[in-house]
Design a protein around this motif. Structure first.
Motif: not given
Length: 634
Positions: A195-202, A214-227
């Motif tokens: 979940i933290w390091f593989d699923f989803g891309s941005f 985690i990586n997407r949230f820290l880099n400003g992905d507005e769809s990340a952080g819900y998990f």
């Protein structure tokens, strides 16, 4: 398989430990902080290379001794795998899976080939140098196979990830529930990695593809952080409230005793998000409480999602990460409201269940079951001594690892452990898995304890710290020093006698085990040097303890680091408790085998209950079995 997955989970903790530094750098360099893009880029240097970092970390964790050759093999394996795959199919992207596969290969191949011997003309490439070579060859084959089968696997993984990420509140809630439910067996790290390091891309502003929540949230992905957001109410409010409930439910005469401990672990959860010390304080006392906790975690995740809260962390959902990443979050204040609600629910549910079901949470033990906990200020070498003894001794511990808060052990005989003594020394619980695996929940100081225990295991015997020698030393002084010499002690084997300080092992050379001498044996059978009895024979037969009729205790440790031979090359000729005379055969040794497979056959002969100044070595050099006047003890 479960033990193997746990070892991978433990290995993941080393690379995961780099995340707080990466998250801090990424945040500090952003426009709303110090507006220093190079700092953000430096932090992303870690986040965008997690796959190779995982390959290195897992290889180290799986290797038998954490050697750098294993780390190098993991890195080389990853590079060979990814470049080979890209040539087969440029669209394939294994993400951190590639690093995990390469790390597993590097660690296991190191264990198999680190001591391989090649013909003389290839000797330079033998031993540890051979491991990166065989790893690269192995990963060529892996690249070929994965190039064929991975497209199907990648499609399936993407489907699962997309279902979890796209199923809204259900997916978030299921993840939160399973995240807590897997903690007892230590597999939550494996699921978190996906979940933290593989699923989803941005794709970030620099055009780099970033994967994982985690990586997407820290880099400003507005769809990340819900998990990630829903963990904050549980870790900052819910579990500390559970501690308050356990304190309120404790017996009046126990509140002062457990209050400090519960406050400490509750505050740790609030500040840092490290919750295992709390969870293990009730996990096995009441599986019902833990099931409720897992359900409430899922509820918290769903509530955060329903209220459209996005928040993330670089390490765990504690107050530090809450403040650090506050400006990147959406509706973060809502988490505080949800947290207060969860705190109330946790307190009343826990308190009611504890009282109604009379659960034996901390402070509610029956008087006859009460175990006095040891002082947390105890030195780690002393605590390690007690832990090793409670686990059945060094020869009962086959492997020892650790993760954030727990020791992970594989034991020869799990029935030898003393759970009450482990609890008295501060352990917050034990987890029994399979027939021989054990986890001991220690807390965040587990690394220091494990390091001391490993030093004892490397010597093959437990050395008592100085603080534990004081009482026996006082008793010895009051009763007079024991005497031994002349014909009372003879050489146990043909060989070259030398001072103990010349032994190439610091534990013995510095006389940590006690005074004595050493023999470089030329014979194949060790005989009793004294009249007395056999105190103990180590399960691996590499060492034997004797006691004279006057109470002098003697340890004969055959070779150095021979505990790892697991009994190969040794044949015991006596039994524990058996009466012996000078010259009684004790142990047969396959000397050529020991020389080939152990660092040295030099054998320390140590007097474990004597003061150093009481022993004098009278003879050195080559001596025959049965030679007397070797030492003088007064």
């Amino acid at each position: 398989m479960l033990n193997f997955l746990q070892r991978i989970g433990k290995s993941l903790m080393l690379p995961i430990a780099t995340l707080p530094a990466a998250a801090l750098l990424v945040r500090l360099g952003m426009e709303d902080m110090f507006n220093l893009p190079f700092i953000t880029a430096a932090g992303n240097g870690i986040l965008t290379n997690l796959a190779i970092i995982f390959a290195i970390g897992i290889a180290i964790g799986l290797s038998r001794d954490g050697n750098g050759a294993a780390a190098l093999s993991g890195a080389i394996g990853y590079l060979v795998l990814t470049e080979g795959l890209s040539e087969i199919n440029a669209d394939l992207d294994m993400g951190v899976f590639g690093g995990i596969i390469a790390g597993i290969a590097g660690g296991l191949l190191y264990n198999r080939f680190h001591n391989i011997k090649l013909p003389d003309y290839l000797a330079f490439f033998g031993g540890k140098r051979f491991v990166p070579i065989i790893t690269s060859l192995t990963m060529i084959g892996a690249a070929f196979v994965l190039g064929i089968v991975w497209p199907v696997a990648q499609s399936g993984i993407d489907s699962v990830g997309n279902w979890i990420l796209g199923s809204g509140a259900v997916g978030v809630g299921v993840y939160g529930f399973l995240n807590r439910l897997l903690i007892p067996i230590g597999l939550h790290h494996v699921m978190n990695t996906l979940i933290w390091f593989d699923f989803g891309s941005f794709t970030n502003e620099a055009g780099d593809i970033v994967r994982g929540e985690i990586n997407r949230f820290l880099n400003g992905d507005e769809s990340a952080g819900y998990f990630l957001a829903g963990f904050y109410p549980v870790m900052m409010f819910g579990l500390p409230a559970a501690c308050l409930a356990m304190y309120a439910a404790a017996k009046e005469n126990k509140k002062a005793i457990v209050g400090g401990m519960l406050f400490s672990i509750g505050f740790t959860a609030f500040l840092t998000g490290v919750t295992e010390p709390i969870e293990f304080s009730f996990m096995f006392l009441s599986p019902l409480l833990y099931a409720v906790h897992a359900i409430l975690t899922g509820v918290s995740m769903v509530l955060a999602f329903v209220f459209d809260v996005r928040h993330g962390f670089g390490f765990s959902a504690g107050a530090i990460d809450f403040v650090l990443n506050f400006s990147l979050a959406e509706n973060p204040f809502t988490l505080l409201i949800v947290g207060l609600v969860m705190a109330v629910i946790y307190f009343f549910v826990f308190y009611t269940l504890i009282i109604k079901l009379d659960l034996k949470t901390p402070g509610r033990e029956d008087e006859e079951e009460e175990i006095e906990s040891s002082s947390d200020s105890k030195d780690y070498d002393e605590k390690a001594y007690y832990y090793v003894e409670a686990l059945g001794g060094v020869d009962n511990i086959q492997t020892l690892d650790y993760c954030t808060t727990r020791l992970r052990l594989e034991l020869v005989d799990r029935n030898k452990i003393n759970e009450k003594e482990l609890t008295r020394q501060g352990a917050r619980g034990v987890v029994k898995i399979g027939k021989r695996n054990l986890q001991v929940i220690v807390g965040t100081t587990v690394e220091f304890l494990a390091d001391e225990m490993k030093q004892m295991m490397e010597s093959g015997v437990v050395r008592k710290p100085e603080s534990l020698h004081e009482e026996s030393a006082k008793e010895q002084k009051s009763s007079g020093k024991k005497e031994l010499g002349g014909n009372d002690f003879v050489s146990p084997i043909d060989g070259d006698i030398m001072p103990l300080t010349e032994v190439p092992d610091q534990v013995f050379a510095k006389k940590m085990m006690g005074p004595g001498f050493a023999i470089n044996p030329t014979g194949s059978t060790f005989h009793s040097p004294i009249d007395g009895k056999v105190l103990n024979i180590f399960p691996t037969k590499h060492a034997i303890g004797l006691e004279t009729n006057t109470g002098v205790e003697i340890l004969i440790h055959i070779g150095l680091d021979t505990v790892k031979l697991k009994g190969e090359g040794f044949t015991s000729l006596v039994e524990e408790g058996q009466a012996i005379k000078k010259g009684t055969p004790l142990i047969d040794v396959n000397l050529p085998y020991i020389k080939e497979n152990a660092p040295s056959v030099i054998t320390p002969v140590v007097f474990t209950n004597l003061e150093e100044e009481s022993l004098e070595l009278l003879q050195t050099g080559v001596q025959s079995k049965g030679t007397n006047n070797i030492i003088s003890i007064q």
